[in-house]
Design a protein around this motif. Structure first.
Motif, PDB file in Angstrom:
ATOM      1  N   ASN A 114     -13.319  -2.110  -0.278  1.00  0.00           N
ATOM      2  CA  ASN A 114     -11.972  -2.560  -0.157  1.00  0.00           C
ATOM      3  C   ASN A 114     -11.876  -3.137  -1.348  1.00  0.00           C
ATOM      4  OD1 ASN A 114     -12.364  -3.147   3.099  1.00  0.00           O
ATOM      5  ND2 ASN A 114     -11.246  -1.623   2.470  1.00  0.00           N
ATOM      6  N   CYS A 115     -10.664  -2.658  -2.704  1.00  0.00           N
ATOM      7  CA  CYS A 115     -10.529  -3.415  -3.857  1.00  0.00           C
ATOM      8  C   CYS A 115      -9.235  -2.937  -4.013  1.00  0.00           C
ATOM      9  CB  CYS A 115     -11.127  -2.498  -4.552  1.00  0.00           C
ATOM     10  SG  CYS A 115     -10.785  -2.898  -6.478  1.00  0.00           S
ATOM     11  N   ASN A 116      -8.540  -4.471  -4.278  1.00  0.00           N
ATOM     12  CA  ASN A 116      -6.985  -4.371  -4.514  1.00  0.00           C
ATOM     13  C   ASN A 116      -6.676  -5.047  -5.593  1.00  0.00           C
ATOM     14  OD1 ASN A 116      -6.798  -3.903  -1.770  1.00  0.00           O
ATOM     15  ND2 ASN A 116      -6.610  -5.957  -1.027  1.00  0.00           N
ATOM     16  N   VAL A 117      -5.773  -4.506  -6.405  1.00  0.00           N
ATOM     17  CA  VAL A 117      -5.311  -4.712  -7.763  1.00  0.00           C
ATOM     18  C   VAL A 117      -3.646  -5.110  -7.631  1.00  0.00           C
ATOM     19  CG1 VAL A 117      -4.982  -3.830 -10.041  1.00  0.00           C
ATOM     20  CG2 VAL A 117      -6.805  -3.087  -8.715  1.00  0.00           C
ATOM     21  N   THR A 118      -3.070  -6.276  -8.320  1.00  0.00           N
ATOM     22  CA  THR A 118      -1.907  -6.487  -8.101  1.00  0.00           C
ATOM     23  C   THR A 118      -1.341  -6.317  -9.430  1.00  0.00           C
ATOM     24  OG1 THR A 118      -2.669  -8.493  -6.478  1.00  0.00           O
ATOM     25  CG2 THR A 118      -0.559  -8.730  -7.884  1.00  0.00           C
ATOM     26  N   ILE A 119      -0.063  -5.663  -9.435  1.00  0.00           N
ATOM     27  CA  ILE A 119       0.652  -5.441 -10.460  1.00  0.00           C
ATOM     28  C   ILE A 119       1.734  -6.745 -10.599  1.00  0.00           C
ATOM     29  CG2 ILE A 119       0.194  -3.101 -10.376  1.00  0.00           C
ATOM     30  CD1 ILE A 119       3.022  -2.536  -9.506  1.00  0.00           C
ATOM     31  N   ASP A 120       2.191  -7.076 -11.901  1.00  0.00           N
ATOM     32  CA  ASP A 120       3.381  -8.011 -12.014  1.00  0.00           C
ATOM     33  C   ASP A 120       4.752  -7.281 -11.750  1.00  0.00           C
ATOM     34  OD1 ASP A 120       4.491 -10.202 -12.642  1.00  0.00           O
ATOM     35  OD2 ASP A 120       3.796 -10.335 -14.837  1.00  0.00           O
ATOM     36  N   SER A 121       4.888  -7.065 -10.775  1.00  0.00           N
ATOM     37  CA  SER A 121       6.403  -6.531 -10.565  1.00  0.00           C
ATOM     38  C   SER A 121       6.593  -6.652  -9.105  1.00  0.00           C
ATOM     39  CB  SER A 121       6.332  -4.895 -10.733  1.00  0.00           C
ATOM     40  OG  SER A 121       7.538  -4.229 -10.216  1.00  0.00           O
ATOM     41  N   GLN A 122       7.947  -6.614  -8.831  1.00  0.00           N
ATOM     42  CA  GLN A 122       8.340  -6.572  -7.384  1.00  0.00           C
ATOM     43  C   GLN A 122       8.917  -5.583  -6.905  1.00  0.00           C
ATOM     44  OE1 GLN A 122      11.105  -9.876  -7.396  1.00  0.00           O
ATOM     45  NE2 GLN A 122       9.609 -11.341  -6.981  1.00  0.00           N
ATOM     46  N   ASP A 123       8.665  -4.281  -7.744  1.00  0.00           N
ATOM     47  CA  ASP A 123       9.356  -2.995  -7.640  1.00  0.00           C
ATOM     48  C   ASP A 123       8.248  -2.188  -6.665  1.00  0.00           C
ATOM     49  OD1 ASP A 123      10.241  -0.478  -7.519  1.00  0.00           O
ATOM     50  OD2 ASP A 123      10.787  -0.252  -9.839  1.00  0.00           O
ATOM     51  N   LEU A 124       8.787  -1.991  -5.199  1.00  0.00           N
ATOM     52  CA  LEU A 124       7.621  -1.361  -4.557  1.00  0.00           C
ATOM     53  C   LEU A 124       7.681   0.152  -4.811  1.00  0.00           C
ATOM     54  CD1 LEU A 124       5.742  -1.680  -1.782  1.00  0.00           C
ATOM     55  CD2 LEU A 124       7.790  -1.306  -0.451  1.00  0.00           C
ATOM     56  N   ALA A 125       8.834   0.685  -4.910  1.00  0.00           N
ATOM     57  CA  ALA A 125       8.683   2.077  -5.509  1.00  0.00           C
ATOM     58  C   ALA A 125       7.681   2.535  -6.583  1.00  0.00           C
ATOM     59  CB  ALA A 125      10.149   2.717  -5.754  1.00  0.00           C
ATOM     60  N   LEU A 126       7.749   1.575  -7.435  1.00  0.00           N
ATOM     61  CA  LEU A 126       6.586   1.788  -8.681  1.00  0.00           C
ATOM     62  C   LEU A 126       5.472   1.662  -8.121  1.00  0.00           C
ATOM     63  CD1 LEU A 126       6.230   1.947 -11.552  1.00  0.00           C
ATOM     64  CD2 LEU A 126       6.695  -0.366 -12.163  1.00  0.00           C
ATOM     65  N   GLY A 127       5.220   0.520  -7.325  1.00  0.00           N
ATOM     66  CA  GLY A 127       3.721   0.502  -6.794  1.00  0.00           C
ATOM     67  C   GLY A 127       3.444   1.513  -5.928  1.00  0.00           C
ATOM     68  N   LYS A 128       4.314   2.129  -5.215  1.00  0.00           N
ATOM     69  CA  LYS A 128       3.837   3.264  -4.540  1.00  0.00           C
ATOM     70  C   LYS A 128       3.550   4.591  -5.564  1.00  0.00           C
ATOM     71  CE  LYS A 128       6.132   2.433   0.037  1.00  0.00           C
ATOM     72  NZ  LYS A 128       7.346   2.786   0.891  1.00  0.00           N
ATOM     73  N   GLU A 129       4.212   4.694  -6.527  1.00  0.00           N
ATOM     74  CA  GLU A 129       4.056   5.627  -7.386  1.00  0.00           C
ATOM     75  C   GLU A 129       2.627   5.499  -8.134  1.00  0.00           C
ATOM     76  OE1 GLU A 129       5.695   6.968 -11.874  1.00  0.00           O
ATOM     77  OE2 GLU A 129       7.289   6.078 -10.358  1.00  0.00           O
ATOM     78  N   ILE A 130       2.320   4.368  -8.418  1.00  0.00           N
ATOM     79  CA  ILE A 130       0.910   4.232  -9.083  1.00  0.00           C
ATOM     80  C   ILE A 130      -0.035   4.350  -7.963  1.00  0.00           C
ATOM     81  CG2 ILE A 130      -0.625   2.130  -9.884  1.00  0.00           C
ATOM     82  CD1 ILE A 130       1.908   1.073 -11.355  1.00  0.00           C
ATOM     83  N   ALA A 131       0.229   3.973  -6.831  1.00  0.00           N
ATOM     84  CA  ALA A 131      -0.699   4.290  -5.706  1.00  0.00           C
ATOM     85  C   ALA A 131      -1.142   5.781  -5.620  1.00  0.00           C
ATOM     86  CB  ALA A 131      -0.474   3.433  -4.353  1.00  0.00           C
ATOM     87  N   SER A 132      -0.109   6.296  -5.583  1.00  0.00           N
ATOM     88  CA  SER A 132       0.033   7.750  -5.374  1.00  0.00           C
ATOM     89  C   SER A 132      -0.964   8.478  -6.653  1.00  0.00           C
ATOM     90  CB  SER A 132       1.344   8.522  -5.115  1.00  0.00           C
ATOM     91  OG  SER A 132       1.154   9.885  -5.209  1.00  0.00           O
ATOM     92  N   ALA A 133      -0.706   7.906  -7.698  1.00  0.00           N
ATOM     93  CA  ALA A 133      -1.204   8.501  -8.924  1.00  0.00           C
ATOM     94  C   ALA A 133      -2.695   8.376  -9.031  1.00  0.00           C
ATOM     95  CB  ALA A 133      -0.724   7.906 -10.193  1.00  0.00           C
ATOM     96  N   ILE A 134      -3.324   7.289  -8.318  1.00  0.00           N
ATOM     97  CA  ILE A 134      -4.821   7.260  -8.313  1.00  0.00           C
ATOM     98  C   ILE A 134      -5.505   7.684  -7.100  1.00  0.00           C
ATOM     99  CG2 ILE A 134      -4.871   5.188 -10.071  1.00  0.00           C
ATOM    100  CD1 ILE A 134      -5.333   3.593  -7.660  1.00  0.00           C
ATOM    101  N   ARG A 135      -4.672   8.025  -6.124  1.00  0.00           N
ATOM    102  CA  ARG A 135      -5.068   8.494  -4.704  1.00  0.00           C
ATOM    103  C   ARG A 135      -5.959   9.751  -4.911  1.00  0.00           C
ATOM    104  NH1 ARG A 135      -0.300   8.767  -1.741  1.00  0.00           N
ATOM    105  NH2 ARG A 135      -0.436   6.124  -1.767  1.00  0.00           N
ATOM    106  N   GLY A 136      -7.095   9.656  -4.200  1.00  0.00           N
ATOM    107  CA  GLY A 136      -8.029  11.032  -4.187  1.00  0.00           C
ATOM    108  C   GLY A 136      -7.609  12.065  -3.903  1.00  0.00           C
ATOM    109  N   SER A 137      -6.847  12.183  -3.062  1.00  0.00           N
ATOM    110  CA  SER A 137      -6.014  13.439  -2.458  1.00  0.00           C
ATOM    111  C   SER A 137      -5.161  14.137  -3.337  1.00  0.00           C
ATOM    112  CB  SER A 137      -5.592  13.292  -1.145  1.00  0.00           C
ATOM    113  OG  SER A 137      -4.448  12.257  -1.150  1.00  0.00           O
ATOM    114  N   ASN A 138      -4.703  13.296  -4.452  1.00  0.00           N
ATOM    115  CA  ASN A 138      -3.908  13.858  -5.487  1.00  0.00           C
ATOM    116  C   ASN A 138      -4.436  14.419  -6.593  1.00  0.00           C
ATOM    117  OD1 ASN A 138      -1.832  13.425  -3.652  1.00  0.00           O
ATOM    118  ND2 ASN A 138      -1.328  11.578  -4.555  1.00  0.00           N
ATOM    119  N   VAL A 139      -3.678  15.427  -7.442  1.00  0.00           N
ATOM    120  CA  VAL A 139      -4.214  15.842  -8.422  1.00  0.00           C
ATOM    121  C   VAL A 139      -4.503  15.060  -9.564  1.00  0.00           C
ATOM    122  CG1 VAL A 139      -3.748  17.595 -10.383  1.00  0.00           C
ATOM    123  CG2 VAL A 139      -3.063  18.307  -8.192  1.00  0.00           C
ATOM    124  N   ASN A 140      -5.619  14.946 -10.172  1.00  0.00           N
ATOM    125  CA  ASN A 140      -6.179  14.016 -11.218  1.00  0.00           C
ATOM    126  C   ASN A 140      -6.234  12.598 -10.640  1.00  0.00           C
ATOM    127  OD1 ASN A 140      -5.889  15.753 -13.349  1.00  0.00           O
ATOM    128  ND2 ASN A 140      -3.575  15.566 -13.375  1.00  0.00           N
TER     129      ASN A 140
END
Length: 328
Positions: A193-219
């Protein structure tokens, strides 16, 4: 040291419980894992780490033991947990379905994942017999014959969208009691388990970043599962980092994408926490924001094995007190 401890076949359990705000409850659960039925401390069991997050109201207790004893050790911890945690009043922003939410068994040395699966199945059977109202779903090597992965089982049961006990159908036990909820039990190669904190309160942006690195997604990053949560006024990208077997992975070093380790001659790989942090940082920087830090919940597979061998050799049951259990 006693010769019976030489060459122990070791496994670990990262016990996930739905309590983090009452430290004494969490520590009592950890201490219960160390005791035999006669009340004496078991020499082949150690609690390596406690990670508690009050905002999530979730703790991860890292228990390591010989494969012969880990089932009994985890069962004892679960009995204490079910007495102390009531899901009817539990609150926290992290998804969960059970007072004891997750019981994964991982091989560390001298034991294969199939044997860990057998231990997990036996533990599941003992748990539903021991705790009235306890219900279990199985995953990985404990879920025979399908061996469905944890993320698939969680999607099927609505874990990500919070709990609705009335609709849950367990693999073992009766319909879930509201106090106990539903517990996941299974086995697989080690999941970090590894957590990384971004300096933002924008949950939609956080979900976008999470989706981008998720193994089930392209790249995405192989074996990495992600969620984004509000956390302490910022957004945390929470990652489950699976170990996997892949003949194509050859480059493994501290600065590379993958790290490698072996159990019983089988070679496993996982994405480096440093690489995960770097990828999140790059994606965040592309949006004009930075990252605040990375938290490793416990250990890498190699660290867990080394700490377990040392703690058991030196007969240190409460290893987390020496290492410094993390209470955020």
């Amino acid at each position: 040291m006693s010769s019976c401890r030489v060459g122990l076949r070791l496994a670990a359990c990262l016990l996930n419980i739905s309590e983090a705000r009452k430290k004494y409850i969490v520590e009592n659960i950890a201490k219960a894992a160390l005791l035999e039925r006669n009340g004496q401390r078991h020499p082949e069991v150690t609690v390596l780490n406690i990670f508690s997050d009050p905002e999530y109201n979730r703790s991860v207790i890292t228990i390591a033991a010989s494969i012969e004893e880990i089932g009994n050790s985890v069962l004892a911890a679960c009995l204490e947990a079910f007495q102390s945690i009531n899901m009817e009043v539990q609150e926290g922003i992290h998804p969960c379905l059970g007072a004891v939410d997750l019981i994964p068994i991982y091989p560390l040395s001298g034991v294969g994942v199939e044997e860990c699966g057998a231990v997990a199945r036996s533990l599941a059977e003992n748990l539903v017999l021991s705790i009235p109202g306890c219900s279990v779903f199985l995953f990985g090597e404990a879920d025979l014959p399908e061996k469905r992965p944890l993320v698939q089982r969680r999607k099927q049961l609505g874990w990500f969208t919070r709990r609705d006990f009335s609709a849950l159908k367990p693999d073992l036990g009766a319909a879930p009691a509201r106090r106990c909820g539903l517990t996941g039990i299974g086995a697989s190669p080690y999941v970090m388990n590894c957590n990384v904190t971004i300096d933002s309160q924008d949950l939609a942006l956080g979900k976008e970043i999470a989706s981008a690195i998720r193994g089930s997604n392209v790249n995405g990053l192989k074996g990495v599962q992600t969620m984004a949560f509000p956390h302490e006024g910022k957004i945390e990208i929470a990652c489950n980092v699976e170990s996997f077997e892949d003949q194509e992975v050859t480059e493994t070093s501290e600065g590379s994408q993958y790290m490698a380790y072996s159990v019983l001659g089988d070679h496993f790989y996982y994405v480096s926490p440093h690489y995960i942090e770097a990828q999140v940082k790059k994606l965040a920087n592309d949006q004009g924001i930075g990252t605040i830090g990375r938290a490793l919940i416990g250990f890498t597979p190699q660290e867990c094995k080394s700490c377990a061998e040392y703690a058991i050799k030196e007969s240190i049951g409460e290893f987390w007190k020496i290492r410094g259990g993390v209470f955020m």
